[in-house]
Design a protein around this motif. Structure first.
Motif, PDB file in Angstrom:
ATOM      1  N   GLY A 141      -7.506  -5.197  25.669  1.00 39.44           N
ATOM      2  CA  GLY A 141      -6.383  -5.132  26.607  1.00 39.44           C
ATOM      3  C   GLY A 141      -6.847  -4.941  28.046  1.00 39.44           C
ATOM      4  N   GLY A 142      -7.819  -4.050  28.229  1.00 35.72           N
ATOM      5  CA  GLY A 142      -8.319  -3.767  29.573  1.00 35.72           C
ATOM      6  C   GLY A 142      -9.019  -4.982  30.167  1.00 35.72           C
ATOM      7  N   GLN A 143      -9.809  -5.666  29.320  1.00 27.31           N
ATOM      8  CA  GLN A 143     -10.517  -6.870  29.793  1.00 27.31           C
ATOM      9  C   GLN A 143      -9.519  -7.949  30.189  1.00 27.31           C
ATOM     10  OE1 GLN A 143     -12.913  -7.482  26.296  1.00 27.31           O
ATOM     11  NE2 GLN A 143     -14.713  -6.526  27.205  1.00 27.31           N
ATOM     12  N   LYS A 144      -8.480  -8.102  29.374  1.00 29.67           N
ATOM     13  CA  LYS A 144      -7.458  -9.121  29.685  1.00 29.67           C
ATOM     14  C   LYS A 144      -6.839  -8.847  31.052  1.00 29.67           C
ATOM     15  CE  LYS A 144      -5.938 -10.462  25.096  1.00 29.67           C
ATOM     16  NZ  LYS A 144      -4.980 -10.276  24.044  1.00 29.67           N
ATOM     17  N   GLN A 145      -6.532  -7.575  31.307  1.00 25.83           N
ATOM     18  CA  GLN A 145      -5.893  -7.257  32.591  1.00 25.83           C
ATOM     19  C   GLN A 145      -6.857  -7.441  33.753  1.00 25.83           C
ATOM     20  OE1 GLN A 145      -3.036  -7.781  32.213  1.00 25.83           O
ATOM     21  NE2 GLN A 145      -1.773  -5.989  32.524  1.00 25.83           N
ATOM     22  N   ARG A 146      -8.153  -7.223  33.519  1.00 24.86           N
ATOM     23  CA  ARG A 146      -9.130  -7.464  34.599  1.00 24.86           C
ATOM     24  C   ARG A 146      -9.190  -8.953  34.908  1.00 24.86           C
ATOM     25  NH1 ARG A 146     -13.108  -4.357  31.962  1.00 24.86           N
ATOM     26  NH2 ARG A 146     -14.692  -5.928  32.330  1.00 24.86           N
ATOM     27  N   GLU A 164       3.642  -3.182  36.045  1.00 20.40           N
ATOM     28  CA  GLU A 164       3.147  -2.289  34.987  1.00 20.40           C
ATOM     29  C   GLU A 164       1.847  -2.812  34.360  1.00 20.40           C
ATOM     30  OE1 GLU A 164       5.209   0.360  33.458  1.00 20.40           O
ATOM     31  OE2 GLU A 164       7.242  -0.142  34.063  1.00 20.40           O
ATOM     32  N   PRO A 165       0.833  -3.084  35.132  1.00 20.98           N
ATOM     33  CA  PRO A 165      -0.365  -3.716  34.556  1.00 20.98           C
ATOM     34  C   PRO A 165      -1.159  -2.794  33.637  1.00 20.98           C
ATOM     35  CG  PRO A 165      -0.768  -3.131  36.838  1.00 20.98           C
ATOM     36  CD  PRO A 165       0.675  -2.838  36.579  1.00 20.98           C
ATOM     37  N   LEU A 166      -0.882  -1.470  33.707  1.00 28.03           N
ATOM     38  CA  LEU A 166      -1.703  -0.543  32.919  1.00 28.03           C
ATOM     39  C   LEU A 166      -0.978   0.010  31.702  1.00 28.03           C
ATOM     40  CD1 LEU A 166      -3.173   1.650  35.799  1.00 28.03           C
ATOM     41  CD2 LEU A 166      -3.964  -0.544  34.993  1.00 28.03           C
ATOM     42  N   SER A 167       0.296  -0.383  31.530  1.00 31.22           N
ATOM     43  CA  SER A 167       1.104   0.343  30.553  1.00 31.22           C
ATOM     44  C   SER A 167       0.615   0.196  29.119  1.00 31.22           C
ATOM     45  CB  SER A 167       2.562  -0.075  30.660  1.00 31.22           C
ATOM     46  OG  SER A 167       2.679  -1.416  30.325  1.00 31.22           O
ATOM     47  N   ASP A 170      -5.465   2.111  27.281  1.00 29.37           N
ATOM     48  CA  ASP A 170      -5.829   3.509  27.043  1.00 29.37           C
ATOM     49  C   ASP A 170      -6.331   4.127  28.348  1.00 29.37           C
ATOM     50  OD1 ASP A 170      -8.478   2.737  27.414  1.00 29.37           O
ATOM     51  OD2 ASP A 170      -8.795   2.417  25.281  1.00 29.37           O
ATOM     52  N   ARG A 171      -6.550   5.424  28.314  1.00 25.93           N
ATOM     53  CA  ARG A 171      -6.883   6.172  29.532  1.00 25.93           C
ATOM     54  C   ARG A 171      -8.119   5.603  30.242  1.00 25.93           C
ATOM     55  NH1 ARG A 171      -6.013  11.582  31.952  1.00 25.93           N
ATOM     56  NH2 ARG A 171      -7.565  11.556  33.580  1.00 25.93           N
ATOM     57  N   GLN A 172      -9.144   5.299  29.436  1.00 31.47           N
ATOM     58  CA  GLN A 172     -10.403   4.820  30.012  1.00 31.47           C
ATOM     59  C   GLN A 172     -10.207   3.477  30.731  1.00 31.47           C
ATOM     60  OE1 GLN A 172     -13.337   4.469  26.991  1.00 31.47           O
ATOM     61  NE2 GLN A 172     -15.020   5.033  28.349  1.00 31.47           N
ATOM     62  N   ALA A 173      -9.479   2.579  30.065  1.00 27.81           N
ATOM     63  CA  ALA A 173      -9.231   1.258  30.658  1.00 27.81           C
ATOM     64  C   ALA A 173      -8.347   1.390  31.899  1.00 27.81           C
ATOM     65  CB  ALA A 173      -8.572   0.357  29.627  1.00 27.81           C
ATOM     66  N   LYS A 174      -7.416   2.354  31.860  1.00 23.50           N
ATOM     67  CA  LYS A 174      -6.545   2.592  33.013  1.00 23.50           C
ATOM     68  C   LYS A 174      -7.368   2.996  34.221  1.00 23.50           C
ATOM     69  CE  LYS A 174      -2.157   4.031  31.161  1.00 23.50           C
ATOM     70  NZ  LYS A 174      -1.186   5.027  30.896  1.00 23.50           N
ATOM     71  N   THR A 175      -8.268   3.964  33.994  1.00 23.91           N
ATOM     72  CA  THR A 175      -9.112   4.455  35.083  1.00 23.91           C
ATOM     73  C   THR A 175      -9.908   3.312  35.688  1.00 23.91           C
ATOM     74  OG1 THR A 175      -9.267   6.578  34.017  1.00 23.91           O
ATOM     75  CG2 THR A 175     -10.983   6.069  35.601  1.00 23.91           C
ATOM     76  N   ARG A 176     -10.472   2.482  34.813  1.00 28.33           N
ATOM     77  CA  ARG A 176     -11.313   1.383  35.285  1.00 28.33           C
ATOM     78  C   ARG A 176     -10.506   0.398  36.131  1.00 28.33           C
ATOM     79  NH1 ARG A 176     -15.398  -1.997  31.386  1.00 28.33           N
ATOM     80  NH2 ARG A 176     -16.520  -3.036  33.050  1.00 28.33           N
ATOM     81  N   VAL A 386      -6.344  20.626  37.990  1.00 26.11           N
ATOM     82  CA  VAL A 386      -6.408  19.669  39.105  1.00 26.11           C
ATOM     83  C   VAL A 386      -6.761  18.318  38.491  1.00 26.11           C
ATOM     84  CG1 VAL A 386      -7.457  19.145  41.328  1.00 26.11           C
ATOM     85  CG2 VAL A 386      -7.228  21.525  40.584  1.00 26.11           C
ATOM     86  N   ARG A 387      -5.774  17.435  38.452  1.00 26.13           N
ATOM     87  CA  ARG A 387      -5.951  16.194  37.683  1.00 26.13           C
ATOM     88  C   ARG A 387      -6.231  15.004  38.577  1.00 26.13           C
ATOM     89  NH1 ARG A 387      -2.522  17.161  32.579  1.00 26.13           N
ATOM     90  NH2 ARG A 387      -2.017  19.354  32.871  1.00 26.13           N
ATOM     91  N   THR A 388      -7.132  14.162  38.114  1.00 24.35           N
ATOM     92  CA  THR A 388      -7.388  12.895  38.794  1.00 24.35           C
ATOM     93  C   THR A 388      -7.789  11.876  37.745  1.00 24.35           C
ATOM     94  OG1 THR A 388      -8.609  11.809  40.552  1.00 24.35           O
ATOM     95  CG2 THR A 388      -9.805  13.490  39.321  1.00 24.35           C
ATOM     96  N   TYR A 389      -7.454  10.624  38.000  1.00 24.23           N
ATOM     97  CA  TYR A 389      -7.784   9.577  37.028  1.00 24.23           C
ATOM     98  C   TYR A 389      -9.051   8.838  37.414  1.00 24.23           C
ATOM     99  CZ  TYR A 389      -3.390   9.262  34.442  1.00 24.23           C
ATOM    100  OH  TYR A 389      -2.340   9.487  33.609  1.00 24.23           O
ATOM    101  N   LEU A 390      -9.448   8.987  38.683  1.00 31.03           N
ATOM    102  CA  LEU A 390     -10.356   7.986  39.227  1.00 31.03           C
ATOM    103  C   LEU A 390     -11.834   8.204  38.922  1.00 31.03           C
ATOM    104  CD1 LEU A 390      -8.590   7.190  42.568  1.00 31.03           C
ATOM    105  CD2 LEU A 390      -8.687   5.839  40.507  1.00 31.03           C
TER     106      LEU A 390
END
Lengths: 391, 229
Positions: A141-146, A164-167, A170-176, A386-390
């Motif tokens: 899914g993450g590769q497809k969106q890239r 909604e490209p990340l919906s 998973d978390r890892q693919a979202k961050t990337r 203290v949350r961050t995704y990046l």
């Protein structure tokens, strides 16, 4: 490949009628960087994006991008989607199944009229080098969106829409993908309109935020300021539910939070914590971030992060004997109570600078501590709050 | 002189090939229109297209025979335009075949277009592809299997036609005498040996054609399936 900064003025004045709701939007947007569009399902955010893209035809009103009228229903003027030079990344990628990754990318590049971008550099930027000859069915899914993102960019639109490209990731693919979006935005200066129902994602990358509810705009401001305004909206939302005895309605409008953008002082203080600076000399700790994969130093750069109101507690004395690493001296500005929950805003100030924090505690705690407005207190929260995704 | 059965084979192939080409040219936009159409007239057009599936061929042949005769407008117009009579001509059996085989071409295409839906068309429009570009570079390659199915079924069904041709074409060697009619002639003349050769040839030809379609459309090769994943 750096392009001159493109600022776009988007003027929207439209009405769309559906069976279940009407979308009525009258809003001027100044598009620089990434503008978020936030709202829950059925708020009309995707429909708005489709209207801008040219995929919704039954629209009353006008949309003007810079000086170009995209639609004017009175004059029956409608520029087709393929002639708007606007890109759109869909939630479900929509890669062409009969083409491999490379040919999907070439499909876009071939149809671009004034090619300025270097094809190979975009492939490198989107980290697609190893995927070029794969069939789209073989991608995650993450590769497809890239691929979808790179494909949209290779058409070299003047505005990129992201629906909604990340919906589905998973978390890892979202961050990337979030990092990739920021990277692309920095390098190409391409204005983006990013639709999501996840405030967390939007908080991480957007400069401004437009908020929709039931087909109408309820706010448009800088990202931090808008999120802070939404904290109050959440209060009213909860109050209304209680007023209507609507206890079954358990959905939150948002999770109340403090939205921050703070400079990184040290990436790793030797104890597994990263230090941020608040108001020049106050330190905020969070779990150590990884060094940027591109090798750029993160120290000194601003980090987007947020702290949920439920994750902050209040102490009347400085909690020096606590394992909780963050404790900030603050003054309570407002206290509001909804049912058994107390919502507190507190300011950490130093000379000319100040930061507002949002805290949610129980009515029991509030009574126990006898909290009042203008009272000085200590806000405390764990590094993990203290949350961050990046990174 | 050329063998009459070979002549019938040649006439049959010419008729079926021409019919298939015409059907693809008019069936594709019709199928597209039906796939995208949402108003109540859709069912009426669908019913008209599907009519040859249930109607006895002789009924269609009978009405076409009347329409093609010089006493009625279509036949008159044809005669004015070409100087020749339409009924009992090669053109008549091609027109009859086009109508008779229409559902075999339109229905698979309509289904494929419906299954394809809007998502990929919208995605390609957002990349700057106009309607023709989208058709030739997205729709056609993705629905290729359905086009092959439609063309093959249209061709095979036309080859196997009998009733309509007998009504509007008669039995003119080199013009309207096709294989199915030649076979009927042999049976009527009790020349079962020749009838066998034609029957077996038609049977084997149809079998090979259908098996080829199913082989081509086996799940591994169905491009359309990938879209719905």
């Amino acid at each position: 490949m750096t392009s001159p900064s493109l600022d776009l003025a988007l003027s929207i004045d439209i009405q769309l009628c559906f069976e279940k709701f009407n979308l009525v939007i009258k809003q001027d947007l100044s598009l620089q960087g990434i503008t978020g569009i936030f709202g829950h399902s059925g708020s009309g955010k995707s429909t708005l994006l489709r209207a801008i893209a040219g995929l919704e035809k039954d629209i009353n009103g006008t949309i003007v991008l810079n000086d170009t009228s995209l639609i004017n229903s009175k004059n029956k003027h409608f520029i087709k989607a393929e002639r708007r030079n606007i890109g759109l990344v869909f939630q479900d990628s929509r890669l062409f199944p009969h083409l491999n990754v490379l040919d999907n990318l070439k499909f876009a590049a071939k149809r671009c009229k004034n090619r300025r971008l270097n094809f190979n550099e975009i492939i490198k930027l989107a980290e697609l080098n190893n995927l070029l000859h794969k069939h789209v069915d073989e991608l995650s899914g993450g590769q497809k969106q890239r691929v979808a993102l790179a494909r949209a960019i290779l058409a070299e639109p003047k505005l990129l829409l992201l629906d909604e490209p990340l919906s589905a990731l998973d978390r890892q693919a979202k961050t990337r993908l979030l990092k990739l979006m920021l990277n692309i935005q920095n390098k190409l200066q391409l204005p983006m309109l990013y639709v999501s129902h996840s405030l967390d994602e939007l908080q991480q990358v957007c400069d401004k935020l437009l908020v929709l509810s039931q087909g109408k705009v309820i706010g448009y401001d800088g990202i931090h300021s808008m999120i802070h305004q939404l904290n109050y909206t959440q209060n009213n939302y909860t109050q209304n539910q209680y007023a209507q005895n609507n206890y079954a309605q358990t959905n939150n409008f948002i999770h109340q939070q403090t939205s921050l953008s703070l400079p990184i002082k040290t990436l790793n203080n030797g104890h597994g914590l990263t230090t941020l600076t608040l108001n020049e000399d106050t330190e905020i700790y969070l779990p150590a971030l990884e060094e940027n994969i591109t090798g750029e130093s993160l120290t000194g750069k601003n980090l987007r992060c947020f702290i949920l109101a439920n994750d902050i507690s209040i102490s009347l004395t400085e909690p020096i004997n606590s394992s909780i690493v963050n404790h900030l001296f603050a003054t309570i500005s407002t206290i509001s109570t909804v049912d058994n929950k107390v919502f507190i805003t507190a300011r950490c100030a130093k000379e000319d600078t100040e930061q507002e924090f949002f805290v949610s505690i129980s009515a029991f705690s509030q009574q126990k501590l006898a909290l009042e407005e203008l009272q000085n207190v200590y806000l405390q929260f764990k590094a993990g709050a203290v949350r961050t995704y990046l990174y | 002189m050329i063998n009459p059965d070979l002549l019938a084979l040649f006439t049959t192939l010419k008729m079926a090939a021409l019919t298939t080409i015409i059907l693809l040219l008019i069936g594709t936009p019709l199928a597209w229109y039906l796939a995208k159409m949402q108003n109540r007239f859709k069912v009426i057009i669908e019913a008209i297209v599907a009519l040859p599936l249930v109607l006895p061929p002789t009924v269609l042949g009978f009405y076409l025979l009347i329409a093609f005769s010089p006493q009625y407008l279509p036949g008159q117009l044809w005669q004015q335009a070409t100087g020749q009579q339409l009924a009992f001509s090669f053109s008549a059996i091609v027109i009859g075949s086009v109508l008779y085989s229409m559902p075999f071409v339109v229905q698979p295409l309509q289904k494929a277009f419906e299954q394809l839906g809007e998502p990929l068309l919208e995605a390609s429009a957002m990349l700057g592809a106009n309607a023709m570009d989208r058709f030739f570079n997205i729709v056609l390659p993705i629905t290729k299997a359905s086009f092959i199915t439609a063309a093959s079924l249209g061709f095979a069904h036309t080859v196997g036609e009998f009733g309509v041709i007998l009504m509007i074409g008669g039995n003119i060697p080199g013009e309207t005498r096709v294989l199915s009619i030649a076979l009927f002639d042999h049976v009527e003349a009790f020349d079962y040996a020749k009838a066998h050769i034609l029957a077996i040839s038609l049977l084997a030809g149809s079998m090979v054609l259908l098996a080829s379609i199913y082989l081509f459309n086996s799940p591994r090769k169905k491009t359309i399936n990938r879209v719905s994943k």
